[in-house]
Write an enzyme that holds these catalytic residues in place. Sequence first.
Site, PDB file in Angstrom:
ATOM      1  CG  ASP A 183      -8.057   2.725  -8.685  1.00  0.00           C
ATOM      2  OD1 ASP A 183      -8.714   3.197  -7.745  1.00  0.00           O
ATOM      3  OD2 ASP A 183      -7.093   1.964  -8.525  1.00  0.00           O
ATOM      4  CG  ASN A 192      -5.729  -2.096  -9.542  1.00  0.00           C
ATOM      5  OD1 ASN A 192      -6.610  -1.513  -8.898  1.00  0.00           O
ATOM      6  ND2 ASN A 192      -5.110  -3.150  -9.069  1.00  0.00           N
ATOM      7  CE  LYS A 193      -0.124   1.129  -4.456  1.00  0.00           C
ATOM      8  NZ  LYS A 193      -0.214   2.382  -3.693  1.00  0.00           N
TER       9      LYS A 193
END
Length: 278
Positions: A183, A192-193
């Site tokens: 992201d 990121n996640k």
Amino acid sequence: MNLPEDLRRQIEAIAADSRSGALGLLKRGAEVLLELLLRGAGRETVQEAAHILMAAQPSMAPLIKLGWTIGRAAEEGLEEEDLLERTRQFLREAESAPRLIAEAAAPLLQQRRVLTLSFSSAVIEALRAGTPLEVLCAESRPLCEGVDTARALASRGIKVRLGVDALIIGRVKEVDLVVVGADAVTVRGVVNKVGTYPLAVMAQREGKPFYVLAGAEKVLPPELEGFFRIEGKPSKEVAQVEGVEVENLYFDVTPLDLITAIVTPAGIFPPEEALFAL
């Protein structure tokens, strides 16, 4: 606020969206700016909309970078047609990134057992092009975007195993490599996640390559890092327990030294080089 009411509501909907990925949010943000320009809005209004978009999803680098790029161009006095073209070009490059990244990443994935998590357009494109032997996919709580990834891959005939996050982290030793999306890419690391960081730690421990797939729209230069932040999300998405503080974050930060390489539309780079190559 000088924004038309319908476009203001569109930005509010972008801010409230917890399901769409970075590319989907970017498209909607670009559509707001394009519509403003096509309606003949002045540069000040475009700057205002760009600034609001930057704050709408502060964990989504593409929106921040789009808002900064177009807002700065408007401030510098670019004409309407130039602003339109710059917005369209930004969107075109972001939309083409998954295909170009997939072309670069596919040879890494051929006939390999691969582990991933969450939902990334670039990762899905790459796995479809790379013909892996099997994909292990973490469900990616709290919103379980990994289920969508598993479904998308299975629909193309790829062998997929889906598991809860804690289980999949323990399966790193069974795969050949880990591949994830991003992201944001910053000098502090890859955002990121949540769960990406422990996956990277486990991959290093098990001696498995850890690849990140990211387009130029995800890379935040140092001057934009102040606009980026990871926000807490509603606790009810995890659990509601009286007398208990429930922590819910969608993202974590993986240090660059845990990453083997970043795969970009321009090729494969060591993490530190990718920051300057895009």
